[in-house]
Write a protein that holds these residues in place. Structure first.
Motif, mmCIF file in Angstrom:
data_model
loop_
_atom_site.group_PDB
_atom_site.id
_atom_site.type_symbol
_atom_site.label_atom_id
_atom_site.label_comp_id
_atom_site.label_asym_id
_atom_site.label_seq_id
_atom_site.Cartn_x
_atom_site.Cartn_y
_atom_site.Cartn_z
ATOM 1 N N PRO A 161 64.536 33.408 -14.643
ATOM 2 C CA PRO A 161 64.228 33.026 -13.260
ATOM 3 C C PRO A 161 64.538 31.557 -13.025
ATOM 4 C CG PRO A 161 62.221 33.158 -14.559
ATOM 5 C CD PRO A 161 63.324 33.686 -15.434
ATOM 6 N N ALA A 162 64.607 31.194 -11.776
ATOM 7 C CA ALA A 162 64.841 29.795 -11.420
ATOM 8 C C ALA A 162 63.663 28.955 -11.882
ATOM 9 C CB ALA A 162 65.033 29.666 -9.909
ATOM 10 N N ARG A 163 63.918 27.693 -12.173
ATOM 11 C CA ARG A 163 62.847 26.797 -12.584
ATOM 12 C C ARG A 163 61.816 26.665 -11.470
ATOM 13 N NH1 ARG A 163 63.645 23.868 -17.134
ATOM 14 N NH2 ARG A 163 65.753 23.895 -18.041
ATOM 15 N N SER A 164 60.547 26.593 -11.893
ATOM 16 C CA SER A 164 59.474 26.472 -10.909
ATOM 17 C C SER A 164 59.567 25.134 -10.191
ATOM 18 C CB SER A 164 58.111 26.595 -11.601
ATOM 19 O OG SER A 164 57.073 26.358 -10.675
ATOM 20 N N ALA A 165 59.516 25.194 -8.879
ATOM 21 C CA ALA A 165 59.592 23.974 -8.081
ATOM 22 C C ALA A 165 58.220 23.583 -7.547
ATOM 23 C CB ALA A 165 60.563 24.159 -6.920
ATOM 24 N N SER A 166 57.180 24.354 -7.914
ATOM 25 C CA SER A 166 55.853 24.081 -7.383
ATOM 26 C C SER A 166 55.250 22.842 -8.058
ATOM 27 C CB SER A 166 54.942 25.286 -7.605
ATOM 28 O OG SER A 166 54.764 25.521 -8.986
ATOM 29 N N THR A 167 54.436 22.159 -7.321
ATOM 30 C CA THR A 167 53.750 20.994 -7.863
ATOM 31 C C THR A 167 52.317 21.388 -8.240
ATOM 32 O OG1 THR A 167 53.072 20.335 -5.643
ATOM 33 C CG2 THR A 167 55.118 19.387 -6.495
ATOM 34 N N ALA A 168 51.679 20.559 -9.060
ATOM 35 C CA ALA A 168 50.327 20.864 -9.499
ATOM 36 C C ALA A 168 49.380 20.830 -8.301
ATOM 37 C CB ALA A 168 49.886 19.854 -10.544
ATOM 38 N N PRO A 169 48.547 21.848 -8.147
ATOM 39 C CA PRO A 169 47.597 21.861 -7.026
ATOM 40 C C PRO A 169 46.651 20.665 -7.077
ATOM 41 C CG PRO A 169 47.701 24.004 -8.121
ATOM 42 C CD PRO A 169 48.433 23.043 -8.990
ATOM 43 N N GLN A 170 46.297 20.163 -5.903
ATOM 44 C CA GLN A 170 45.371 19.040 -5.815
ATOM 45 C C GLN A 170 44.050 19.398 -6.491
ATOM 46 O OE1 GLN A 170 46.063 16.074 -4.499
ATOM 47 N NE2 GLN A 170 44.038 15.182 -4.861
ATOM 48 N N GLY A 171 43.569 18.524 -7.366
ATOM 49 C CA GLY A 171 42.304 18.744 -8.030
ATOM 50 C C GLY A 171 42.347 19.733 -9.176
ATOM 51 N N SER A 172 43.521 20.131 -9.612
ATOM 52 C CA SER A 172 43.638 21.066 -10.727
ATOM 53 C C SER A 172 43.650 20.308 -12.049
ATOM 54 C CB SER A 172 44.923 21.893 -10.604
ATOM 55 O OG SER A 172 46.060 21.067 -10.750
ATOM 56 N N VAL A 173 43.361 21.025 -13.139
ATOM 57 C CA VAL A 173 43.428 20.418 -14.462
ATOM 58 C C VAL A 173 44.846 19.905 -14.722
ATOM 59 C CG1 VAL A 173 43.228 20.856 -16.936
ATOM 60 C CG2 VAL A 173 41.547 21.830 -15.361
ATOM 61 N N GLN A 174 45.833 20.649 -14.253
ATOM 62 C CA GLN A 174 47.222 20.239 -14.445
ATOM 63 C C GLN A 174 47.489 18.893 -13.798
ATOM 64 O OE1 GLN A 174 50.062 23.020 -12.853
ATOM 65 N NE2 GLN A 174 51.821 21.704 -13.249
ATOM 66 N N GLN A 175 47.023 18.729 -12.569
ATOM 67 C CA GLN A 175 47.251 17.454 -11.881
ATOM 68 C C GLN A 175 46.500 16.312 -12.567
ATOM 69 O OE1 GLN A 175 45.203 16.462 -8.227
ATOM 70 N NE2 GLN A 175 47.164 16.015 -7.234
ATOM 71 N N VAL A 176 45.263 16.580 -12.998
ATOM 72 C CA VAL A 176 44.483 15.561 -13.693
ATOM 73 C C VAL A 176 45.195 15.131 -14.968
ATOM 74 C CG1 VAL A 176 42.341 15.131 -14.950
ATOM 75 C CG2 VAL A 176 42.275 16.284 -12.733
ATOM 76 N N ALA A 177 45.717 16.101 -15.718
ATOM 77 C CA ALA A 177 46.419 15.781 -16.962
ATOM 78 C C ALA A 177 47.651 14.925 -16.694
ATOM 79 C CB ALA A 177 46.817 17.078 -17.675
ATOM 80 N N GLN A 178 48.409 15.264 -15.660
ATOM 81 C CA GLN A 178 49.602 14.487 -15.336
ATOM 82 C C GLN A 178 49.255 13.042 -15.004
ATOM 83 O OE1 GLN A 178 51.409 16.712 -12.142
ATOM 84 N NE2 GLN A 178 52.336 18.222 -13.516
ATOM 85 N N LYS A 179 48.113 12.839 -14.356
ATOM 86 C CA LYS A 179 47.712 11.487 -13.972
ATOM 87 C C LYS A 179 47.174 10.686 -15.150
ATOM 88 C CE LYS A 179 44.419 8.929 -11.091
ATOM 89 N NZ LYS A 179 43.379 9.007 -10.025
ATOM 90 N N VAL A 180 46.385 11.331 -16.006
ATOM 91 C CA VAL A 180 45.634 10.590 -17.021
ATOM 92 C C VAL A 180 46.383 10.430 -18.341
ATOM 93 C CG1 VAL A 180 43.457 10.502 -18.307
ATOM 94 C CG2 VAL A 180 43.483 11.355 -15.954
ATOM 95 N N LEU A 181 47.213 11.391 -18.719
ATOM 96 C CA LEU A 181 47.880 11.333 -20.023
ATOM 97 C C LEU A 181 48.591 10.005 -20.301
ATOM 98 C CD1 LEU A 181 49.244 14.963 -20.479
ATOM 99 C CD2 LEU A 181 47.797 13.710 -22.101
ATOM 100 N N PRO A 182 49.282 9.402 -19.338
ATOM 101 C CA PRO A 182 49.940 8.112 -19.631
ATOM 102 C C PRO A 182 48.973 6.996 -20.006
ATOM 103 C CG PRO A 182 50.875 9.115 -17.660
ATOM 104 C CD PRO A 182 49.644 9.898 -17.993
ATOM 105 N N SER A 183 47.672 7.183 -19.742
ATOM 106 C CA SER A 183 46.686 6.140 -20.023
ATOM 107 C C SER A 183 45.874 6.420 -21.282
ATOM 108 C CB SER A 183 45.731 5.996 -18.826
ATOM 109 O OG SER A 183 46.443 5.712 -17.642
ATOM 110 N N VAL A 184 46.253 7.451 -22.043
ATOM 111 C CA VAL A 184 45.508 7.816 -23.257
ATOM 112 C C VAL A 184 46.340 7.469 -24.483
ATOM 113 C CG1 VAL A 184 44.351 9.675 -24.505
ATOM 114 C CG2 VAL A 184 44.367 9.667 -22.005
ATOM 115 N N VAL A 185 45.683 6.910 -25.490
ATOM 116 C CA VAL A 185 46.349 6.386 -26.679
ATOM 117 C C VAL A 185 45.833 7.108 -27.922
ATOM 118 C CG1 VAL A 185 46.821 4.293 -28.021
ATOM 119 C CG2 VAL A 185 46.464 4.141 -25.552
ATOM 120 N N GLN A 186 46.712 7.337 -28.862
ATOM 121 C CA GLN A 186 46.293 7.804 -30.185
ATOM 122 C C GLN A 186 46.223 6.594 -31.111
ATOM 123 O OE1 GLN A 186 49.085 10.264 -32.364
ATOM 124 N NE2 GLN A 186 47.451 11.226 -33.546
#
Length: 454
Positions: free
Chosen positions: A144-169
């Motif tokens: 199928p074609a690649r999904s063009a949908s964006t993460a729903p507002q307030g979803s775990v997916q959207q939260v992860a996209q926002k926060v992951l760049p600020s988390v360090v190992q």
């Protein structure tokens, strides 16, 4: 038993007073990898060797907090700092055997020829017969074609996209072993907030390395540590980072959804979700070298937190940090290490933000202190065993034998509850204490002192 409501010294075993007997809280912290470099590409077995803290975080450099007399009470169980094992991911090495490879190759070729011959014959028969049927399988269908949908507002997916760049190992290597934990980016030029127990071993000739979400790495130096609150600020030699957005924890509701992000068992960038299970939970969290411990006024969550999550963020559904993951409850005992059982604990961001600012600016932190030593007794509350001369309690008229049952509107069930309640305040704050004693209940006003952290 002594307790210097924040500000007193003494060893504290590490187990939440509210938990079931037989368990212990372990720091959710450093994943041990003593003797085996965590990134080596070689087979290994699963397993391995965390309020007061745990973090599963000597072949292993696991800090063990032995049961001992606590400045706040007579007995308690031990909590293990969070060192854990290597990720339970097994890699396989070696090439398949080449037994009878020539014969196998010949068989394959013969099979191919047979298929060709059969295909020709079948095709001719099909055409002569003027009919036949065909079938299409799922394997024949185009992707199928690649999904063009964006993460729903307030979803775990959207939260992860926002926060992951600020988390360090964070990876720590020292003479005593090695371990891993997590951290939160505070500034674009490399300031990072984490747990004290994650980086404590680095003070003995150790080395800390940070790995960021964009796969860049940098060496890290310690700026300030505070074992009493189990917090530390470190600095990486790097720029261009994405600072986390800090929220607030005082208005969190029980049942509110949250997301935890960190490096459990060395698996960086791991995202889990759950809810706020409880607030104002007195939990003993990680100490330093087994002889320091602290009582946290913790947020409880059922989001999966494991060894290596220590120091990582607990965030709300707007992607704002509301807590620093620090401890988990493990039903094992002794040196037995366990994973998440749905009982994780985080330092509220309101407290962590104040301490982090002091650590960043001065290298140490102050804590509110009532100036008493307390014990548990047969009745709910915290019994005052001793009053420190010149302290807040003495100035408020408290005496040995008084039973503290409330701090403002918060009910105090035991000595750890009193410590946790005082910890929610800053030096100089005024509190109303409800005292039960001879003649009935009374209330007194106390202005909390400020004691320097250890």
């Amino acid at each position: 038993m002594t307790d210097n409501t924040p500000g007193s010294s003494g060893n504290q075993p590490e187990e939440p007073q509210s938990q079931a007997q037989g368990g212990h809280a372990a720091s959710a912290g450093d994943t041990p990898a003593a003797g085996v470099p965590p990134q080596q590409d070689q087979p290994h077995q699963q397993g391995g060797p965390e309020q007061t803290a745990q973090q599963h975080f000597p072949p292993y450099s696991t800090q063990q907090f032995q049961t001992q007399q606590h400045p706040y009470q007579g007995q308690s169980q031990a909590w293990n700092p969070g060192y854990g094992a290597m990720p339970p991911v097994q890699s396989e090495h070696g090439a398949p055997r080449r037994r009878n490879s020539l014969v196998a190759g010949a068989a394959v070729l013969a099979l191919a020829a047979g298929l060709i011959g059969g295909g020709v014959g079948g095709y001719v028969g099909y055409q002569l017969g003027g009919g036949g049927s065909s079938s299409v399988t799922a394997l024949d269908q185009p992707a199928p074609a690649r999904s063009a949908s964006t993460a729903p507002q307030g979803s775990v997916q959207q939260v992860a996209q926002k926060v992951l760049p600020s988390v360090v190992q964070l990876q720590v290597a020292s003479f005593g072993g090695s371990g891993e934990g997590s951290g939160i980016v505070l500034s674009s030029d490399g300031y990072i907030l984490t747990n004290n127990h994650v980086v404590a071993s680095a003070g003995q000739g150790g080395r800390i390395t940070a790995t960021f979400n964009d796969n860049r790495t940098a060496s890290v130096r310690v700026i300030g540590t505070d074992p009493d609150s189990d917090l530390a600020v470190v600095k990486a030699d790097i720029t261009g980072l994405t600072p986390a957005e800090l929220g607030r924890s005082d208005d969190l509701a029980v049942g509110a959804p949250v997301v935890a992000i960190g490096s459990p068992f060395g698996l960086s960038g791991t995202v889990t979700s759950g809810i706020i299970s409880a607030k104002d939970r007195p939990v003993r969290a990680g100490g330093e070298n087994g002889d320091q411990s602290s009582v946290l006024n913790a947020l409880q969550t059922d989001a999966a937190i494991n060894p290596g999550n220590s120091g990582g963020p607990l965030v709300d559904m707007d992607g704002r940090v509301v807590g620093i993951n620090s401890a988990i409850y493990s039903p094992g005992s002794g040196q037995e290490q366990g994973g998440s059982v749905g009982l994780g604990f985080a330092i509220p961001v309101d407290q962590a933000k104040r301490v982090a600012q002091e650590l960043k600016n001065t290298g140490s932190a102050t804590h509110a202190s009532l100036g008493v030593t307390v014990t548990n007794g047969p009745q709910p509350g915290a019994y005052i065993h001793n009053v420190v001369p010149g302290g807040a309690a003495e100035k408020a008229g408290l005496k040995p034998g008084d039973l503290v049952t409330k701090v403002d509107d918060r009910v105090v069930q035991d000595m750890d509850g009193l410590v946790a309640a005082v910890r929610t305040h800053s030096p100089g704050d005024k509190v109303t204490l409800t005292i039960s004693g001879v003649g009935g209940d009374r209330t007194v006003q106390a202005t909390l002192n400020g004691d320097k952290g250890q």
